[in-house]
Motif scaffolding. Sequence first.
Motif, PDB file in Angstrom:
ATOM      1  N   ALA A 193       0.832  -1.212   0.000  1.00  0.00           N
ATOM      2  CA  ALA A 193       0.000   0.000   0.000  1.00  0.00           C
ATOM      3  C   ALA A 193       0.863   1.257   0.000  1.00  0.00           C
ATOM      4  CB  ALA A 193      -0.926  -0.004   1.217  1.00  0.00           C
ATOM      5  N   LEU A 194       2.052   1.151   0.555  1.00  0.00           N
ATOM      6  CA  LEU A 194       2.947   2.303   0.605  1.00  0.00           C
ATOM      7  C   LEU A 194       3.946   2.313  -0.549  1.00  0.00           C
ATOM      8  CD1 LEU A 194       3.391   2.274   4.451  1.00  0.00           C
ATOM      9  CD2 LEU A 194       2.039   3.889   3.096  1.00  0.00           C
ATOM     10  N   ARG A 195       3.802   1.377  -1.467  1.00  0.00           N
ATOM     11  CA  ARG A 195       4.570   1.368  -2.717  1.00  0.00           C
ATOM     12  C   ARG A 195       3.709   1.857  -3.882  1.00  0.00           C
ATOM     13  NH1 ARG A 195       6.389  -4.231  -0.852  1.00  0.00           N
ATOM     14  NH2 ARG A 195       8.522  -3.890  -0.161  1.00  0.00           N
ATOM     15  N   ALA A 196       2.474   1.423  -3.914  1.00  0.00           N
ATOM     16  CA  ALA A 196       1.588   1.682  -5.056  1.00  0.00           C
ATOM     17  C   ALA A 196       1.313   3.170  -5.219  1.00  0.00           C
ATOM     18  CB  ALA A 196       0.261   0.935  -4.857  1.00  0.00           C
ATOM     19  N   GLY A 197       1.459   3.631  -6.440  1.00  0.00           N
ATOM     20  CA  GLY A 197       1.112   5.002  -6.765  1.00  0.00           C
ATOM     21  C   GLY A 197       2.080   6.050  -6.258  1.00  0.00           C
ATOM     22  N   ARG A 198       3.204   5.626  -5.751  1.00  0.00           N
ATOM     23  CA  ARG A 198       4.193   6.570  -5.224  1.00  0.00           C
ATOM     24  C   ARG A 198       5.253   6.851  -6.283  1.00  0.00           C
ATOM     25  NH1 ARG A 198       2.617   8.828  -0.571  1.00  0.00           N
ATOM     26  NH2 ARG A 198       4.770   9.511  -0.535  1.00  0.00           N
ATOM     27  N   ALA A 199       5.827   8.025  -6.222  1.00  0.00           N
ATOM     28  CA  ALA A 199       6.907   8.389  -7.138  1.00  0.00           C
ATOM     29  C   ALA A 199       8.148   7.569  -6.804  1.00  0.00           C
ATOM     30  CB  ALA A 199       7.221   9.871  -6.997  1.00  0.00           C
ATOM     31  N   PRO A 200       8.952   7.237  -7.826  1.00  0.00           N
ATOM     32  CA  PRO A 200      10.210   6.546  -7.542  1.00  0.00           C
ATOM     33  C   PRO A 200      11.032   7.377  -6.552  1.00  0.00           C
ATOM     34  CG  PRO A 200       9.783   6.584  -9.896  1.00  0.00           C
ATOM     35  CD  PRO A 200       8.750   7.470  -9.252  1.00  0.00           C
ATOM     36  N   GLY A 201      11.628   6.719  -5.600  1.00  0.00           N
ATOM     37  CA  GLY A 201      12.400   7.420  -4.586  1.00  0.00           C
ATOM     38  C   GLY A 201      11.555   7.915  -3.422  1.00  0.00           C
ATOM     39  N   ASP A 202      10.258   7.608  -3.442  1.00  0.00           N
ATOM     40  CA  ASP A 202       9.352   8.029  -2.369  1.00  0.00           C
ATOM     41  C   ASP A 202       8.439   6.865  -1.997  1.00  0.00           C
ATOM     42  OD1 ASP A 202       8.133   9.714  -0.523  1.00  0.00           O
ATOM     43  OD2 ASP A 202       6.681  10.465  -1.977  1.00  0.00           O
ATOM     44  N   THR A 203       9.043   5.707  -1.803  1.00  0.00           N
ATOM     45  CA  THR A 203       8.259   4.498  -1.562  1.00  0.00           C
ATOM     46  C   THR A 203       8.650   3.858  -0.234  1.00  0.00           C
ATOM     47  OG1 THR A 203       9.852   3.002  -2.592  1.00  0.00           O
ATOM     48  CG2 THR A 203       8.206   4.008  -4.052  1.00  0.00           C
ATOM     49  N   TRP A 204       7.955   2.807   0.079  1.00  0.00           N
ATOM     50  CA  TRP A 204       8.249   1.998   1.263  1.00  0.00           C
ATOM     51  C   TRP A 204       9.718   1.575   1.245  1.00  0.00           C
ATOM     52  CZ3 TRP A 204       6.271   0.754   5.765  1.00  0.00           C
ATOM     53  CH2 TRP A 204       6.681  -0.415   6.409  1.00  0.00           C
ATOM     54  N   ASP A 205      10.192   1.147   0.085  1.00  0.00           N
ATOM     55  CA  ASP A 205      11.563   0.646  -0.030  1.00  0.00           C
ATOM     56  C   ASP A 205      12.588   1.754   0.202  1.00  0.00           C
ATOM     57  OD1 ASP A 205      10.768  -2.103  -0.770  1.00  0.00           O
ATOM     58  OD2 ASP A 205       9.904  -1.038  -2.475  1.00  0.00           O
ATOM     59  N   THR A 206      12.269   2.981  -0.207  1.00  0.00           N
ATOM     60  CA  THR A 206      13.141   4.122   0.064  1.00  0.00           C
ATOM     61  C   THR A 206      13.248   4.360   1.563  1.00  0.00           C
ATOM     62  OG1 THR A 206      12.372   5.116  -2.006  1.00  0.00           O
ATOM     63  CG2 THR A 206      13.547   6.546  -0.481  1.00  0.00           C
ATOM     64  N   ALA A 207      12.119   4.268   2.250  1.00  0.00           N
ATOM     65  CA  ALA A 207      12.114   4.444   3.707  1.00  0.00           C
ATOM     66  C   ALA A 207      12.937   3.352   4.388  1.00  0.00           C
ATOM     67  CB  ALA A 207      10.692   4.447   4.229  1.00  0.00           C
ATOM     68  N   LEU A 208      12.794   2.110   3.938  1.00  0.00           N
ATOM     69  CA  LEU A 208      13.584   1.016   4.524  1.00  0.00           C
ATOM     70  C   LEU A 208      15.076   1.248   4.325  1.00  0.00           C
ATOM     71  CD1 LEU A 208      11.592  -2.207   3.597  1.00  0.00           C
ATOM     72  CD2 LEU A 208      11.507  -0.860   5.696  1.00  0.00           C
TER      73      LEU A 208
END
Length: 78
Positions: A41-56
């Motif tokens: 849910a925190l990956r979908a629709g987010r700009a690259p570099g502004d996702t769940w994985d960026t936060a991790l």
Amino acid sequence: MFSNYSGSYAAARPEWSKGWGYTNSSAWADSTMIGTTVPNALRAGRAPGDTWDTALAALDTHDPSRIFSSPLLDTLAP
């Protein structure tokens, strides 16, 4: 909620203070919700570099020894 608000129609995003991932026996114990649904849910629709994985990645950079972790965070951010 996640199945209704999905795709191009809308997006549901979990709020940390709300009760998500609950089971009949415990809070934050639903492994699918915590390990898949919330991160996606925190990956979908987010700009690259502004996702769940960026936060991790930022957490790993700033706390490589995981001093500021907890069992819930260890499950959310393995």
